[in-house]
Design a protein around this motif. Structure first.
Motif, PDB file in Angstrom:
ATOM      1  N   GLU A   9       0.829  -1.197   0.000  1.00 27.53           N
ATOM      2  CA  GLU A   9       0.000   0.000   0.000  1.00 27.53           C
ATOM      3  C   GLU A   9       0.871   1.258   0.000  1.00 27.53           C
ATOM      4  O   GLU A   9       0.549   2.243  -0.683  1.00 27.53           O
ATOM      5  CB  GLU A   9      -0.920  -0.004   1.203  1.00 27.53           C
ATOM      6  CG  GLU A   9      -2.063   0.977   1.095  1.00 27.53           C
ATOM      7  CD  GLU A   9      -3.200   0.664   2.047  1.00 27.53           C
ATOM      8  OE1 GLU A   9      -4.286   1.231   1.850  1.00 27.53           O
ATOM      9  OE2 GLU A   9      -2.994  -0.135   2.980  1.00 27.53           O
ATOM     10  N   ARG A  10       1.975   1.214   0.736  1.00 29.40           N
ATOM     11  CA  ARG A  10       2.895   2.365   0.697  1.00 29.40           C
ATOM     12  C   ARG A  10       3.470   2.541  -0.707  1.00 29.40           C
ATOM     13  O   ARG A  10       3.605   3.681  -1.201  1.00 29.40           O
ATOM     14  CB  ARG A  10       4.016   2.173   1.712  1.00 29.40           C
ATOM     15  CG  ARG A  10       3.559   2.290   3.163  1.00 29.40           C
ATOM     16  CD  ARG A  10       4.765   2.431   4.097  1.00 29.40           C
ATOM     17  NE  ARG A  10       5.613   1.244   4.061  1.00 29.40           N
ATOM     18  CZ  ARG A  10       5.470   0.194   4.878  1.00 29.40           C
ATOM     19  NH1 ARG A  10       4.485   0.181   5.767  1.00 29.40           N
ATOM     20  NH2 ARG A  10       6.288  -0.828   4.798  1.00 29.40           N
ATOM     21  N   ALA A  11       3.807   1.433  -1.364  1.00 29.59           N
ATOM     22  CA  ALA A  11       4.313   1.510  -2.740  1.00 29.59           C
ATOM     23  C   ALA A  11       3.251   2.076  -3.673  1.00 29.59           C
ATOM     24  O   ALA A  11       3.557   2.862  -4.582  1.00 29.59           O
ATOM     25  CB  ALA A  11       4.741   0.121  -3.201  1.00 29.59           C
ATOM     26  N   MET A  12       1.982   1.716  -3.431  1.00 31.86           N
ATOM     27  CA  MET A  12       0.899   2.244  -4.247  1.00 31.86           C
ATOM     28  C   MET A  12       0.738   3.749  -4.056  1.00 31.86           C
ATOM     29  O   MET A  12       0.540   4.504  -5.025  1.00 31.86           O
ATOM     30  CB  MET A  12      -0.401   1.518  -3.896  1.00 31.86           C
ATOM     31  CG  MET A  12      -1.599   1.915  -4.734  1.00 31.86           C
ATOM     32  SD  MET A  12      -3.103   1.089  -4.158  1.00 31.86           S
ATOM     33  CE  MET A  12      -2.680  -0.613  -4.566  1.00 31.86           C
ATOM     34  N   ARG A  58       3.080   5.804  -3.280  1.00 36.52           N
ATOM     35  CA  ARG A  58       4.206   6.457  -3.953  1.00 36.52           C
ATOM     36  C   ARG A  58       3.945   6.564  -5.450  1.00 36.52           C
ATOM     37  O   ARG A  58       4.282   7.587  -6.086  1.00 36.52           O
ATOM     38  CB  ARG A  58       5.503   5.680  -3.694  1.00 36.52           C
ATOM     39  CG  ARG A  58       6.006   5.793  -2.261  1.00 36.52           C
ATOM     40  CD  ARG A  58       7.441   5.312  -2.147  1.00 36.52           C
ATOM     41  NE  ARG A  58       7.560   3.877  -2.418  1.00 36.52           N
ATOM     42  CZ  ARG A  58       7.484   2.926  -1.483  1.00 36.52           C
ATOM     43  NH1 ARG A  58       7.260   3.274  -0.213  1.00 36.52           N
ATOM     44  NH2 ARG A  58       7.622   1.657  -1.802  1.00 36.52           N
ATOM     45  N   VAL A  59       3.336   5.524  -6.034  1.00 41.98           N
ATOM     46  CA  VAL A  59       3.002   5.565  -7.463  1.00 41.98           C
ATOM     47  C   VAL A  59       1.990   6.669  -7.729  1.00 41.98           C
ATOM     48  O   VAL A  59       2.118   7.431  -8.692  1.00 41.98           O
ATOM     49  CB  VAL A  59       2.465   4.195  -7.925  1.00 41.98           C
ATOM     50  CG1 VAL A  59       1.900   4.283  -9.347  1.00 41.98           C
ATOM     51  CG2 VAL A  59       3.562   3.129  -7.866  1.00 41.98           C
ATOM     52  N   ALA A  62       1.462   9.382  -5.958  1.00 43.87           N
ATOM     53  CA  ALA A  62       2.119  10.683  -5.764  1.00 43.87           C
ATOM     54  C   ALA A  62       2.955  11.050  -6.977  1.00 43.87           C
ATOM     55  O   ALA A  62       2.958  12.213  -7.431  1.00 43.87           O
ATOM     56  CB  ALA A  62       2.960  10.649  -4.504  1.00 43.87           C
ATOM     57  N   ALA A  63       3.658  10.037  -7.515  1.00 48.24           N
ATOM     58  CA  ALA A  63       4.479  10.303  -8.693  1.00 48.24           C
ATOM     59  C   ALA A  63       3.626  10.678  -9.893  1.00 48.24           C
ATOM     60  O   ALA A  63       3.997  11.544 -10.710  1.00 48.24           O
ATOM     61  CB  ALA A  63       5.329   9.072  -9.007  1.00 48.24           C
ATOM     62  N   GLN A  64       2.453  10.043 -10.018  1.00 50.29           N
ATOM     63  CA  GLN A  64       1.548  10.361 -11.127  1.00 50.29           C
ATOM     64  C   GLN A  64       1.009  11.783 -11.012  1.00 50.29           C
ATOM     65  O   GLN A  64       0.855  12.484 -12.016  1.00 50.29           O
ATOM     66  CB  GLN A  64       0.401   9.338 -11.181  1.00 50.29           C
ATOM     67  CG  GLN A  64       0.829   7.956 -11.609  1.00 50.29           C
ATOM     68  CD  GLN A  64      -0.291   6.938 -11.503  1.00 50.29           C
ATOM     69  OE1 GLN A  64      -1.312   7.190 -10.848  1.00 50.29           O
ATOM     70  NE2 GLN A  64      -0.103   5.773 -12.126  1.00 50.29           N
ATOM     71  N   ARG A  65       0.703  12.230  -9.781  1.00 44.46           N
ATOM     72  CA  ARG A  65       0.192  13.582  -9.602  1.00 44.46           C
ATOM     73  C   ARG A  65       1.249  14.635  -9.901  1.00 44.46           C
ATOM     74  O   ARG A  65       0.963  15.658 -10.531  1.00 44.46           O
ATOM     75  CB  ARG A  65      -0.314  13.751  -8.164  1.00 44.46           C
ATOM     76  CG  ARG A  65      -1.634  13.045  -7.890  1.00 44.46           C
ATOM     77  CD  ARG A  65      -2.266  13.540  -6.602  1.00 44.46           C
ATOM     78  NE  ARG A  65      -1.418  13.204  -5.461  1.00 44.46           N
ATOM     79  CZ  ARG A  65      -1.556  12.098  -4.735  1.00 44.46           C
ATOM     80  NH1 ARG A  65      -2.491  11.215  -5.038  1.00 44.46           N
ATOM     81  NH2 ARG A  65      -0.759  11.871  -3.703  1.00 44.46           N
ATOM     82  N   THR A  66       2.479  14.381  -9.464  1.00 41.16           N
ATOM     83  CA  THR A  66       3.542  15.366  -9.700  1.00 41.16           C
ATOM     84  C   THR A  66       4.015  15.329 -11.141  1.00 41.16           C
ATOM     85  O   THR A  66       4.506  16.338 -11.667  1.00 41.16           O
ATOM     86  CB  THR A  66       4.726  15.092  -8.771  1.00 41.16           C
ATOM     87  OG1 THR A  66       5.198  13.750  -8.984  1.00 41.16           O
ATOM     88  CG2 THR A  66       4.314  15.270  -7.324  1.00 41.16           C
ATOM     89  N   GLY A  67       3.869  14.154 -11.771  1.00 38.92           N
ATOM     90  CA  GLY A  67       4.306  14.028 -13.160  1.00 38.92           C
ATOM     91  C   GLY A  67       3.327  14.682 -14.108  1.00 38.92           C
ATOM     92  O   GLY A  67       3.674  15.088 -15.208  1.00 38.92           O
TER      93      GLY A  67
END
Length: 373
Positions: free
Chosen positions: A360-363, A365-366, A368-373
């Motif tokens: 769930e933590r890895a999810m 992070r994914v 968060a990366a999608q929002r910033t990307g």
């Protein structure tokens, strides 16, 4: 002590038939949702009629009465076989209804045709009864679940025992009739006593079998998600025990956009989307992989036998590719959007709960990366 006479045995058998009918009626009323109970109720009705007709009805033609009695007992055994098949989940019960009714009519015709030769009619009755009773016994015990061994095994022994006794009597009548041109077709006291014991035996054991079947059905329903057919959260956590000395991967998937789909096209479309996604997930996971639905739109896969994190990431990539193929839901073609998180045991945790937290933590992070990307 003198053995009971035939009149006493027939009276006891009539009471046993009524008792069996009352028990089956009460069982059907309370447990009618269990498959096969309706067929066993019909069998109990036919058996009670067969037991009560000889002493209660004076037929103008005795041969006609015996033929109808034989037809009722055989039809009752046929419905017992049908009920056992339905109870064990063999085949489609709805498709068997017409054949079962047709066989009952065929049995009646066969008994009436052979009415002119009583020894032949009773021999045919006993031979068919042996086949039906043996088939029912095999149905009850064939790959029977452990929880049903006692009642199913007890009933099977009763059915086989009565079947063998009827076969013995039928072969004797057939041989005597062929040699002498006729035979004594009166039902012997020992067979009446055996039928009485058989009736009381299956009447007492069948409710235990139904209760065990219903309990197992409820347990399976609790362990299976009703919408998708995947393991429920409780079952997934129980089955996904992770050993500390072995490598296991866990993939956590969240289907995105479900709330929007529900609000725009209705919850029915959303449910069909979830079910279709679950089918695709099960196909992509392959055999040996535990798949479960943890929450409304969250799924998990347990991947055994991974050697390292590279294998886990490769499995995640393969799954992502397989799940990205558009789904056809009625007139709607939808490309699934989902977020995937992965975790590896024992590095990320030695229990399934720890692995779920890591995935769930890895999810997150994914996302968060999608929002910033």
């Amino acid at each position: 002590m003198e053995a009971p006479d035939i009149g006493t045995l027939r009276l006891c058998l009539g009471f046993a038939g009524l008792l069996s009918l009352l028990v089956m009626a009460a069982l059907w009323q309370a447990r009618g949702r269990v498959p096969g109970t309706g067929s066993w109720l019909v069998a109990a009705i036919m058996s009670a009629l067969a037991y009560l007709l000889p002493p209660a009805v004076q037929w103008p033609r005795p041969d006609l009465g015996i033929a109808i009695n034989c037809s009722l007992t055989l039809s009752a055994m046929l419905f017992m076989l049908e009920g056992s098949l339905a109870l064990r989940g063999f085949g489609d019960a709805a498709r068997r209804r017409l054949p079962v009714v047709s066989l009952c009519l065929a049995i009646l015709a066969l008994m009436l045709i052979s009415a002119g030769r009583p020894w032949l009619r009773v021999a045919l009755h006993d031979g068919l009864a042996f086949l039906l009773l043996t088939a029912t016994a095999l149905t009850l015990v064939w790959r029977a679940p452990r929880w049903s061994w006692l009642p199913a095994g007890g009933m099977a022994m009763l059915f086989v025992a009565l079947g063998l006794l009827l076969l013995w009597r039928g072969l004797g009548l057939l041989a005597t009739g062929m040699d002498l041109g006729g035979a004594d077709t009166r039902m012997p006291p020992w067979l009446l006593a055996a039928t009485l014991a058989w009736t009381l035996g299956w009447t007492s054991l069948f409710p235990a079998l139904v209760a065990a079947t219903e309990g197992e059905s409820l347990r399976q329903q609790a362990e299976r998600d009703t919408l998708t057919g995947l393991a429920s959260r409780t079952a997934f956590l129980r089955l996904a025990g992770v050993g500390a000395d072995r490598q296991h991967g866990l993939l956590l998937l969240a289907l995105e956009g479900l709330r929007t789909l529900n609000s725009s096209l209705g919850h029915g479309t959303g449910d069909r989307m979830l079910a279709a996604f679950a089918v695709r997930l099960r196909e992509a996971a392959g055999p040996g992989t535990l798949a479960g639905r943890l929450t409304g739109a969250q799924f998990a896969l347990l991947l055994p036998g991974l050697s390292d994190r590279a294998d886990l990431l490769a499995a995640a990539d393969r799954l992502r590719t397989a799940l990205s193929v558009p789904l056809v839901i009625g007139d709607l073609v939808q490309i699934p959007e989902f977020t995937l998180g992965a975790a590896l045991a024992p590095e990320d945790g030695k229990s399934v709960e720890r692995l779920l937290e890591a995935a769930e933590r890895a999810m997150f992070r994914v996302r968060a990366a999608q929002r910033t990307g």
